[in-house]
Scaffold this active site. Structure first.
Site, short mmCIF file in Angstrom:
data_model
loop_
_atom_site.label_atom_id
_atom_site.label_comp_id
_atom_site.label_asym_id
_atom_site.label_seq_id
_atom_site.Cartn_x
_atom_site.Cartn_y
_atom_site.Cartn_z
N ASP A 21 0.85 -1.19 0.00
CA ASP A 21 0.00 0.00 0.00
C ASP A 21 0.88 1.24 0.00
OD1 ASP A 21 -2.29 1.49 0.05
OD2 ASP A 21 -2.71 1.18 2.18
N ASN A 71 -10.91 -2.56 -5.57
CA ASN A 71 -10.12 -1.60 -6.35
C ASN A 71 -10.78 -1.20 -7.68
OD1 ASN A 71 -6.92 -2.96 -5.29
ND2 ASN A 71 -7.99 -1.16 -4.53
C1 IPE Z 1 -1.49 0.09 -3.41
O1 IPE Z 1 -1.24 1.44 -3.43
C2 IPE Z 1 -1.69 -0.50 -4.77
C3 IPE Z 1 -2.96 -1.19 -5.00
C4 IPE Z 1 -3.77 -1.60 -4.08
C5 IPE Z 1 -3.35 -1.44 -6.37
P1 IPE Z 1 -2.44 2.50 -3.41
O2 IPE Z 1 -2.81 2.83 -4.81
O3 IPE Z 1 -3.56 2.01 -2.56
O4 IPE Z 1 -1.74 3.75 -2.75
P2 IPE Z 1 -2.40 4.87 -1.82
O5 IPE Z 1 -3.05 4.17 -0.67
O6 IPE Z 1 -3.41 5.61 -2.67
O7 IPE Z 1 -1.26 5.73 -1.41
MG MG Z 2 -4.11 2.38 -0.60
#
Ligand code: IPE
Ligand code: MG
Length: 245
Positions: A28, A76
């Site tokens: 993350d 997501n």
């Molecule tokens: C994690 O990074 C990647 C995935 C879950 C695809 P994030 O995209 O969640 O990063 P933040 O939380 O917005 O910083």
């Molecule tokens: Mg995230």
């Protein structure tokens, strides 16, 4: 997976004979990493994927047998299409450039999640990687993509009902999970300072040890992985029992 031969120094406090068998990683902080640098979020995913390669390599070098990376959750999809497509592109690229090396290095690829909902070519690439590496046994890289722990449990329950089966023990339930062939994760790491599970391996984590770090995923280094593993080794795992004296 680059499989460079750049060996990283091993911390003296790390006992290589007492490593977890299966590590789960909730990666993350890719988006925040990019935003802090004034870059578009997808650059964060790109850097995050480079770090997946680096950390996979190190986990492999340390001799850990299995790792699950939470690449994309069932939640997501709520993100803008451009970001979702960007993440899929990066995974596609990763598999494309690494497929041969997986076989050479004995890396078995498995997946977790409903990959049939992914774009066709990515689905095909994953199926191909899984088939090509099916006999590899040095290390198991498990990719959680379009994965959600609740979704996995509901899917299992539906199959059990369909089979008209009455379960007698926990192991019978496990047979219905994506992770039926994997041991439960001993150790779960989450980066970026968030202290939550976000629907990752809900059933399998019953006795997992957790490690949370404020480091954003693209900055999570081999050195920090070792620090996390040393922390894991200093814990007393009792699995509901008592300490052995
Ligand atoms: C994690 O990074 C990647 C995935 C879950 C695809 P994030 O995209 O969640 O990063 P933040 O939380 O917005 O910083
Ligand atoms: Mg995230």
């Amino acid at each position: 997976m680059s499989f460079s031969n750049n060996k990283v120094k091993i911390n003296r406090k790390l006992d290589l004979s007492r490593l977890p068998v299966h590590i789960g990683i909730i990666l993350d902080g890719n988006g925040r990493w990019a935003t802090r640098k004034g870059l578009p979020r997808n650059m964060g995913h790109k850097a995050g994927c480079e770090n997946v390669k680096r950390i996979v390599q190190h986990i492999y070098d340390l001799g850990i047998k299995c790792a699950t990376f939470f690449m994309f959750s069932t939640e997501n999809w709520k993100r803008p299409k451009e970001e979702v497509d960007g993440i899929f592109n990066i995974v596609r690229e990763y598999l494309g450039e690494s497929a041969e090396q997986f076989v050479e290095k004995g890396v078995k690829i498995s997946t977790m999640g409903d990959i049939t909902k992914l774009p066709d070519d990515l689905f095909n690439k994953l199926v191909e990687c899984v088939a090509k590496t099916a006999k590899c046994s040095k290390f198991n890289l498990n990719l959680a993509i379009n994965y959600g722990g609740r979704d996995e449990i509901i899917r299992a329950v539906n199959q059990i009902v369909e089979n008209g089966q009455k379960l007698n023990n926990i192991d019978e339930f496990k047979q219905y999970l994506y992770s039926k062939d994997l041991p439960d994760p001993d150790f779960i790491i989450r980066t970026s300072g968030e202290m939550r599970i976000s629907n990752f391996m809900l059933y399998q984590m019953a006795y997992s040890e957790f490690y949370f770090t404020p480091t954003l995923w693209p900055d999570f280094s081999e050195k920090e992985l070792q620090k996390a593993l040393i922390n894991f080794q200093n814990r007393k795992r009792r699995f509901g029992g008592l300490n052995k004296s």
